[in-house]
Design a protein around this motif. Structure first.
Motif, PDB file in Angstrom:
ATOM      1  N   SER A  17       4.069  -1.242  -3.701  1.00 56.49           N
ATOM      2  CA  SER A  17       2.035  -0.842  -3.720  1.00 56.49           C
ATOM      3  C   SER A  17       2.319   0.480  -3.505  1.00 56.49           C
ATOM      4  O   SER A  17       2.561   1.476  -3.613  1.00 56.49           O
ATOM      5  N   PRO A  83      -0.546  -5.891  -0.539  1.00 57.93           N
ATOM      6  CA  PRO A  83       0.703  -5.829  -0.728  1.00 57.93           C
ATOM      7  C   PRO A  83       1.434  -7.385  -0.084  1.00 57.93           C
ATOM      8  O   PRO A  83       2.138  -8.149  -0.755  1.00 57.93           O
ATOM      9  N   CYS A 102       6.129   0.539  -0.334  1.00 56.54           N
ATOM     10  CA  CYS A 102       5.000   1.409  -0.502  1.00 56.54           C
ATOM     11  C   CYS A 102       4.971   3.211  -0.649  1.00 56.54           C
ATOM     12  O   CYS A 102       6.136   3.651  -0.799  1.00 56.54           O
ATOM     13  N   CYS A 147      -0.511  -0.669   2.508  1.00 54.35           N
ATOM     14  CA  CYS A 147       0.105  -0.648   2.381  1.00 54.35           C
ATOM     15  C   CYS A 147       1.536  -0.383   3.260  1.00 54.35           C
ATOM     16  O   CYS A 147       2.172  -0.417   3.030  1.00 54.35           O
TER      17      CYS A 147
END
Length: 215
Positions: A17, A83, A102, A147
């Motif tokens: 993400s 996410p 992330c 994230c």
């Protein structure tokens, strides 16, 4: 609880993400190189074109659905995806809980984190029409928080171009925001420093955390 090993008997589901497609693509390529074999689900047609692997599937619904019998799976989420929502959708019996990776831009994160600016209007309007863009009404700082706070591993893209003092401050800040996440440095081309991504994901502390608790 002991850490679950990631190998052919325990395939990984990793959700990549972040706000910026370029950084996610570079880190995803590094992850795919380590895994050697994986099915890739993407939330952006541009990402599908950019990845050279043949096993790339674009998902068009709100969240991806995992076909049965897959080995390693890498989900390259839409830039405005949540996410933890994707993690909840990809949690299924027999597979290890999804790992959340992330990717942030080390050169600009601190400025964006402190900014109260909204997303550009064009981006917001496009997001409203895309089911995959769960966070299209959020500000960039809020999306970054989603994230970072849900991540198992945080990759700092373009770390080689960031100021050294700011990079150390950024790493300390990220560890305070998410003490359980590993923070790793990556170059703009995806090369990592201080251990492979698969190793970091395997030893992350999220095992047993429900998707709803991640972010």
């Amino acid at each position: 609880m002991g850490k679950r090993k990631l190998d052919s008997k325990h395939p990984i589901t990793c959700i990549v993400s972040g706000l910026y497609a370029g950084g996610k693509l570079a880190v995803a390529r590094a992850l795919l190189k380590e895994l050697r074999s994986a099915t890739v689900l993407v939330g952006d047609p541009a990402a599908k074109r950019a990845l050279s692997t043949k096993e790339v599937i674009e998902y068009n619904g709100e969240t991806p659905k995992l076909p049965h019998g897959l080995g390693n799976v890498v989900v390259l989420a839409h830039d405005l995806a949540q996410p933890s929502r994707i993690a909840a959708a990809t949690t299924s019996g027999g597979r290890a809980a999804p790992k959340l990776l992330c990717v942030i831009d080390a050169r600009s994160f601190l400025d964006e984190w402190e900014s109260v600016d909204a997303l550009p209007e064009k981006v917001r309007e496009a997001g409203k029409k895309d089911l995959r863009a769960h966070l299209s009404e959020k500000k960039p700082c809020e999306i970054l928080a989603e994230c970072v706070e849900s991540a198992d591993v945080i990759a700092l893209s373009h770390s080689e171009a960031a100021d050294a003092d700011e990079l150390e401050m950024l790493e300390a800040m990220l560890r305070a925001l998410n003490p359980s996440a590993a923070v790793v440095r990556h170059s703009g081309r995806g090369e990592g420093h201080g251990g492979g991504l698969v190793e970091r994901l395997a030893t992350s502390a999220s095992e047993g955390r429900a998707p709803a608790e991640r972010g």
